[in-house]
Each structure stands twice: as C-alpha cells, then as structure tokens.
Design a protein around this motif. Structure first.
Motif, PDB file in Angstrom:
ATOM      1  N   ARG A   1     108.784 -24.899  35.315  1.00  0.00           N
ATOM      2  CA  ARG A   1     107.784 -24.184  34.740  1.00  0.00           C
ATOM      3  C   ARG A   1     107.588 -22.874  35.221  1.00  0.00           C
ATOM      4  N   PRO A   2     107.678 -22.370  36.526  1.00  0.00           N
ATOM      5  CA  PRO A   2     107.680 -20.948  36.908  1.00  0.00           C
ATOM      6  C   PRO A   2     108.804 -20.040  36.449  1.00  0.00           C
ATOM      7  N   GLY A   3     110.091 -20.525  36.392  1.00  0.00           N
ATOM      8  CA  GLY A   3     111.217 -19.929  35.929  1.00  0.00           C
ATOM      9  C   GLY A   3     111.121 -19.728  34.551  1.00  0.00           C
ATOM     10  N   LEU A   4     110.683 -20.850  33.694  1.00  0.00           N
ATOM     11  CA  LEU A   4     110.175 -20.795  32.212  1.00  0.00           C
ATOM     12  C   LEU A   4     109.498 -19.273  31.881  1.00  0.00           C
ATOM     13  N   ARG A   5     108.183 -19.625  32.795  1.00  0.00           N
ATOM     14  CA  ARG A   5     107.156 -18.527  32.199  1.00  0.00           C
ATOM     15  C   ARG A   5     107.525 -17.201  32.789  1.00  0.00           C
ATOM     16  N   TYR A   6     108.239 -17.050  33.848  1.00  0.00           N
ATOM     17  CA  TYR A   6     108.946 -15.735  34.081  1.00  0.00           C
ATOM     18  C   TYR A   6     109.947 -15.086  33.314  1.00  0.00           C
ATOM     19  N   GLY A   7     110.965 -15.869  32.605  1.00  0.00           N
ATOM     20  CA  GLY A   7     111.748 -15.688  31.538  1.00  0.00           C
ATOM     21  C   GLY A   7     111.045 -15.276  30.316  1.00  0.00           C
ATOM     22  N   LEU A   8     110.204 -15.975  29.983  1.00  0.00           N
ATOM     23  CA  LEU A   8     109.483 -15.805  28.626  1.00  0.00           C
ATOM     24  C   LEU A   8     108.666 -14.409  28.698  1.00  0.00           C
ATOM     25  N   SER A   9     107.958 -14.445  30.085  1.00  0.00           N
ATOM     26  CA  SER A   9     107.263 -12.887  30.315  1.00  0.00           C
ATOM     27  C   SER A   9     108.352 -11.670  30.070  1.00  0.00           C
ATOM     28  N   ARG A  10     109.488 -11.941  30.625  1.00  0.00           N
ATOM     29  CA  ARG A  10     110.448 -10.967  30.459  1.00  0.00           C
ATOM     30  C   ARG A  10     110.655 -10.541  28.892  1.00  0.00           C
ATOM     31  N   LEU A  11     110.886 -11.566  28.246  1.00  0.00           N
ATOM     32  CA  LEU A  11     111.139 -11.250  26.502  1.00  0.00           C
ATOM     33  C   LEU A  11     110.046 -10.813  26.197  1.00  0.00           C
ATOM     34  N   VAL A  12     108.939 -11.141  26.414  1.00  0.00           N
ATOM     35  CA  VAL A  12     107.637 -10.606  25.893  1.00  0.00           C
ATOM     36  C   VAL A  12     107.264  -9.095  26.020  1.00  0.00           C
ATOM     37  N   ILE A  13     107.685  -8.896  27.319  1.00  0.00           N
ATOM     38  CA  ILE A  13     107.586  -7.382  27.671  1.00  0.00           C
ATOM     39  C   ILE A  13     108.666  -6.509  27.046  1.00  0.00           C
ATOM     40  N   LEU A  14     109.820  -7.167  26.979  1.00  0.00           N
ATOM     41  CA  LEU A  14     110.724  -6.295  26.227  1.00  0.00           C
ATOM     42  C   LEU A  14     110.461  -6.101  24.577  1.00  0.00           C
ATOM     43  N   GLU A  15     109.783  -7.226  24.152  1.00  0.00           N
ATOM     44  CA  GLU A  15     109.259  -6.808  22.639  1.00  0.00           C
ATOM     45  C   GLU A  15     108.328  -5.863  22.475  1.00  0.00           C
ATOM     46  N   LEU A  16     107.267  -6.024  23.315  1.00  0.00           N
ATOM     47  CA  LEU A  16     106.092  -4.971  23.598  1.00  0.00           C
ATOM     48  C   LEU A  16     106.798  -3.631  23.856  1.00  0.00           C
ATOM     49  N   VAL A  17     107.740  -3.309  24.882  1.00  0.00           N
ATOM     50  CA  VAL A  17     108.160  -2.049  25.104  1.00  0.00           C
ATOM     51  C   VAL A  17     108.805  -1.634  23.839  1.00  0.00           C
ATOM     52  N   ASP A  18     109.965  -2.273  23.254  1.00  0.00           N
ATOM     53  CA  ASP A  18     110.511  -1.736  22.009  1.00  0.00           C
ATOM     54  C   ASP A  18     109.594  -1.596  20.995  1.00  0.00           C
ATOM     55  N   ALA A  19     108.563  -2.146  20.916  1.00  0.00           N
ATOM     56  CA  ALA A  19     107.715  -1.870  19.682  1.00  0.00           C
ATOM     57  C   ALA A  19     106.868  -0.664  19.981  1.00  0.00           C
ATOM     58  N   GLY A  20     106.935   0.086  21.238  1.00  0.00           N
ATOM     59  CA  GLY A  20     106.123   1.131  21.539  1.00  0.00           C
ATOM     60  C   GLY A  20     104.617   0.730  21.984  1.00  0.00           C
ATOM     61  N   LEU A  21     104.511  -0.675  22.208  1.00  0.00           N
ATOM     62  CA  LEU A  21     103.083  -1.206  22.769  1.00  0.00           C
ATOM     63  C   LEU A  21     102.890  -1.128  24.347  1.00  0.00           C
ATOM     64  N   ALA A  22     104.021  -0.728  24.990  1.00  0.00           N
ATOM     65  CA  ALA A  22     103.753  -1.021  26.554  1.00  0.00           C
ATOM     66  C   ALA A  22     105.027   0.074  26.928  1.00  0.00           C
ATOM     67  N   ARG A  23     104.698   0.378  28.137  1.00  0.00           N
ATOM     68  CA  ARG A  23     105.619   1.378  28.661  1.00  0.00           C
ATOM     69  C   ARG A  23     105.491   1.453  30.215  1.00  0.00           C
ATOM     70  N   TRP A  24     106.675   1.877  30.830  1.00  0.00           N
ATOM     71  CA  TRP A  24     106.492   1.699  32.475  1.00  0.00           C
ATOM     72  C   TRP A  24     106.105   3.142  32.788  1.00  0.00           C
ATOM     73  N   GLU A  25     105.247   3.374  33.536  1.00  0.00           N
ATOM     74  CA  GLU A  25     104.675   4.812  34.224  1.00  0.00           C
ATOM     75  C   GLU A  25     104.912   4.870  35.377  1.00  0.00           C
ATOM     76  N   MET A  26     105.426   5.945  35.766  1.00  0.00           N
ATOM     77  CA  MET A  26     105.602   6.325  37.372  1.00  0.00           C
ATOM     78  C   MET A  26     104.473   7.106  37.997  1.00  0.00           C
ATOM     79  N   SER A  27     104.462   6.907  39.236  1.00  0.00           N
ATOM     80  CA  SER A  27     103.657   7.752  39.868  1.00  0.00           C
ATOM     81  C   SER A  27     104.235   7.679  41.401  1.00  0.00           C
ATOM     82  N   TRP A  28     104.101   9.074  41.857  1.00  0.00           N
ATOM     83  CA  TRP A  28     104.886   9.191  43.305  1.00  0.00           C
ATOM     84  C   TRP A  28     103.942   8.330  44.305  1.00  0.00           C
TER      85      TRP A  28
END
Length: 539
Positions: free
Chosen positions: A466-493
C-alpha cells in the motif's frame, strides 16, 4: 617529536612494507625450490604458475607503480596580479607562521583548505608549494576566520608536515594498491569460475539434465588470504602514521591561534563545520536539483548561490545552532584529524589572549576581485563537460523543472508495474480505470518488493504494497496537476521548495489518495480533483 625523528619513523614504516614484500617473495621462491626438488616436474610447474599469480600483485603494486603527484590542475589558479588582496593576506599569514608562502593558489569548489608541496627525494628536499582554498570558505568565513584557517595550513609548512607527507603517502599508496590488487585478482577469479560453471550448466540444460548450483566459494581463495596479510600491515601502518598526523593537526591549530587569536581560531572551526553541512544541503536542494532535467543555474551561480542561502535570516539561525551544538564524532584510529569538537575544546581552554574584540571583520569573499566572474570561471574548470553543456535557467525555473523531472522518475516504478500487470499504456487514466475494474492490487503486486514483503501473502502482502502504491499514485497525480497548470513548485532561499497547492486542496488530495488505495478502491474523489480529461466518460 622533531622533524628528523618523524622522518626516520616514516622511512622505517615505509621500509617495513617493502621488507614484508621481500619476505613474501622469498617464501614463494623457497616453496618453488622445494617443490622442484621433491615433486614431479609437471606438478612443480603448476605450483610455479600459482606462485607467480600470487606474486604479481606484490611486484606490480609495490615496486613498479609510482604514487600520484599533485599536478596542480585541481581548481582555478588565482594569479598575484589578478587577486592582489587575497595574495597579500596569504603572504601575511605565511610570514607570521614563519614559513615560505605558497607559490600558487588554487580555488576549489569544496569546503576545505589544504596545502601541498611537490618535494624531491621522498620529502628531504623542498619543492613547489600550493594552497588549495575552497570557494565556500570564502563565501561563509570572515577575514579573521580565514586568517585562522591559513594559519593552520601554514602551520603544516612550518612544521615540515608537507615535506614528510611524501614518505607517508608513498607508503599508504603502496599498501592500498597491493591490497586492492589482490582483491581485484580474487574478484576476477570468482567471475571466471562463475562464467565457467554457468556455461557448464547451460550445456546440461540443453541436454535435458538438471544443472548443478553455481558455487564460487573456493575461487580466488589464495588471493584473498594474501590480501588479509597486507591488510594487517596496512592497519598497523595507518595507525602508526595517523597518531603522528593527529599531533600535527593539533600543532597546526596552535599556529592558527598564535596568528589569528584564540576566538577567531575556534570560531573558524565552528563555522567551517556549519558551512560543510550548509553546503551539502545547498548542493542537494538547489544547485544540482535541475540535473535530472538537464538544467544548471545561471553561470557563476552553481558556487555563487550559496551566498544567497546563507544571507537568509532563517538560515543564519540554523547555522548558529550548528555552530553552537557540534556533534560528537565517532573517532577512527585511521582518521588523520582529531574530532573537531576536541580541537575546539582545546583551543577554547587556552587563556584569553585579548584579541576577541578584533575577531569580527569583513567577509572573506571581499578579498576576491570580481567574485562573480571568478566563480563562473571556477565552474568552467571544475564541473564535468556534461554539466557545462546543460541549459542555464534562472533559479525558480530550475527548481520547478528539476523537481518535476525528479517526480517523473519517482513515478517510474509504478508505471513499470502497470506495464507488467496490465500491458499497454501506463498513464494515470489507465491506473484509475484499472482500480475501478478491480485490478489495482494486481498492479501493486508487480511493484518492487523487499525480501520480507515477497514472502507475505493475503492481507499482509497488501499492507506491504500500500505505501509504495500510494506514493507512486501521488507522483502521477502531481505530474498531471503540474502539467495542467494547477500546481507548481515554488522556491525560497529560507524555506526550500514546496508544491504550490492551497491547504484545502492539499487536504482533499490526501484524502482522495487514501480512498483510491483502500481495500475497495474509490477513485471518484481523486477524479473530481483532476483535470476533466481524467474524469470517467459517464461524467
């Protein structure tokens, strides 16, 4: 121990190694003579071959391989004409240490300073001197702390440590080369025997026979036993030379105190330890994060970005904590340096020399003219050709695209499991449809497993997966959100990087992921958060 006695000891230890080699070769020769006298000619020739194979690593590694010399090509050469202020400080430190200044300064990318001397006649004759100075030290130290660092390094010159190191380094190199040669030969014998047995097993299977299990236990036995003999001397050699090296380090610390003052010497050690941790964090979190995407920071910022990190008030508080609470290091009998905490304690226990009020000073980087240009030139001579060929982008874009590439790589094990279990497309839509069709746990079963998970079955196997499945699924979901412009990684020093999602959205996403990997998967909450293209066709 004076210079003469230290030189005599180093020569004695080096001679002891070569004496051991001669004894080993003499024993081999005696065995060969005895075998030729008592055994048949064919058996004697076989023994000769074995003895020759065992003797070759001793002869080649001990007598025909010269230790590597410092060719001075590591780092960026800083000329006196281009960097007069830095050279003036270096010459002043050398003069106060009572020794000859280095002939060359090389700027490096590590959190370290070191001195080298290309001596002759095993260190008995002085040679060209070179100072290696890490750019992170110039970034994070004050000029007073830099003077303490230089005082320590030039203390090695004034104590003749760099000249004597030619002898000890030659001995260490010969010992380690011999041990490595024996291990390499043993490994080669194992691989050769494995290949022979696998070939034999293949012929047996072709004939319909059951092959024997591959067993390489005895392969390379003689070479491994010889390696143990030289490992024993190597341990003795390193213990004997490292005890002297530790005393040399403490003596160099006393030179640093004499030149820069007690407080500056202690604070330099504390700050260098904190800088080492900060620099490692900076490289992992900022400077190299774009490499998976083929990206690098702007020219000059691979090393220059550390200053931006250190300038943040939150980071300064973290550094202050690192300086105050030095960890107790696990000591090794082969470590040339005493524990840093011990060195600091010995310095701070010295009487107050009244120079504490002089310790605060300007940043050491101010001694470097056109620092941005110099750090860019340092990249050109220290980074790999592959890194230099990468596209340069600004920090925000670097962090976003680099983390996206990392997220994509993290999702690959789940994609591979989908290919194995389902075949065809390995996208998020395929996985969600498979979950709705009751095939999710078939995909989970194809994920990489630990040995313990591989033995589990039923409910236990599902909990492992279950943990590995959930983690991999979360990565796929985040990629979809990022590529759709619904999420973005923001940096801060000051805070590192974070995925820009509203708290409400983040909570809903977490709950949706839990529902999707439940014993009875429910993908509807997750689909409702995703772009419309991933909704069921019945919507």
């Amino acid at each position: 121990m004076g210079v003469f006695l230290r030189a005599l000891r180093a020569l004695f230890l080096l001679a002891g190694f070569y004496l051991l080699c001669l004894v080993v070769l003499g024993v081999f020769a005696g065995i060969a003579v005895a075998v030729h006298h008592w055994a048949p000619t064919l058996a004697a020739l076989k023994v000769d071959v074995i003895l020759l194979l065992l003797a070759l690593p001793v002869v080649r590694a001990s007598f025909f391989i010269r230790p590597p010399e410092d060719d001075g090509e590591d780092g960026l050469r800083l000329s006196k004409a281009a960097q007069p202020e830095l050279w003036a400080v270096v010459r002043q430190a050398a003069e106060e240490a009572g020794t000859r200044a280095p002939d060359e300064i090389r700027l490096t990318g590590s959190v370290n300073a070191a001195v080298a001397e290309n001596t002759r006649m095993l260190g008995l004759m002085p040679g060209r001197r070179r100072l290696h100075l890490g750019a992170p030290l110039l970034t994070g130290l004050t000029q007073a702390q830099l003077m303490a660092v230089l005082g320590h390094e030039f203390g090695h010159y004034s104590n003749a440590d760099t000249r004597l190191s030619a002898i000890t380094l030659r001995g260490r190199h010969a010992v380690t080369r011999t041990v490595s040669a024996y291990h390499e030969r043993a490994d080669q014998r194992v691989e050769k025997e494995r290949a022979r047995q696998e070939k034999k097993a293949g012929r047996a299977r072709a004939k319909g026979k059951k092959p024997k299990a591959v067993d390489t236990t005895g392969a390379g036995f003689g070479h491994r036993q010889m390696a143990k003999l030289f490992v024993a001397y190597a341990k003795f050699y390193l213990r004997a030379t490292q005890s002297v090296a530790r005393r040399q380090e403490l003596a160099a610390d006393r030179v640093a105190v004499r030149i820069a003052g007690r407080d500056a010497a202690a604070s330099a050690l504390r700050q260098t330890t904190a800088l080492d941790a900060a620099h490692g964090f900076y490289l992992r979190t900022y400077a190299t994060v774009g490499i998976p995407a083929g990206l690098m920071p702007p020219h000059g910022q691979f090393y220059g970005g550390l200053a931006r990190l250190l300038a943040e008030p939150e980071r300064q508080e973290e550094l202050a904590g690192l300086r105050t609470g030095l960890p107790e290091e696990e000591t090794s009998p082969y470590d040339a340096h005493p524990p840093t905490a011990e060195r600091i304690r010995l310095i701070e226990e010295l009487p107050d020399d009244g120079r504490g009020h002089l310790e605060p000073s300007g940043p050491a980087m101010a001694l470097l003219r056109e620092a941005g240009r110099v750090l860019g030139e340092l990249e050109d001579v220290t980074l790999t050709a592959e890194a230099l060929a990468m596209r340069r982008v600004d920090w925000p874009e670097l962090l976003h695209l680099g983390l996206r590439a990392g997220c994509d790589a993290d999702a690959e094990p789940l994609r591979e499991a989908m290919r194995q279990a389902l075949g065809g497309d390995a996208g998020l839509r395929t996985l969600l449809d498979a979950a709705d069709a009751g095939a999710l746990w078939r995909v989970a079963d194809a994920l990489p497993k630990s040995e313990e998970a591989g033995r589990a079955s039923g409910r236990a196997a599902r909990e492992f997966a279950r943990p590995g499945l959930r983690y991999g699924l979360s990565r796929l979901v985040i990629l979809e959100l990022v590529d759709a412009g619904l999420a973005r990684w923001e940096m801060s020093w000051s805070d590192g990087t974070r995925l820009d999602l509203s708290d409400d959205y983040g909570d809903r996403l977490s709950q949706a992921l839990e529902a999707a990997v439940a014993d009875t998967p429910d993908t509807r909450p997750l689909r409702e958060l995703l772009p419309r293209a991933l909704h069921p066709t019945t919507f």
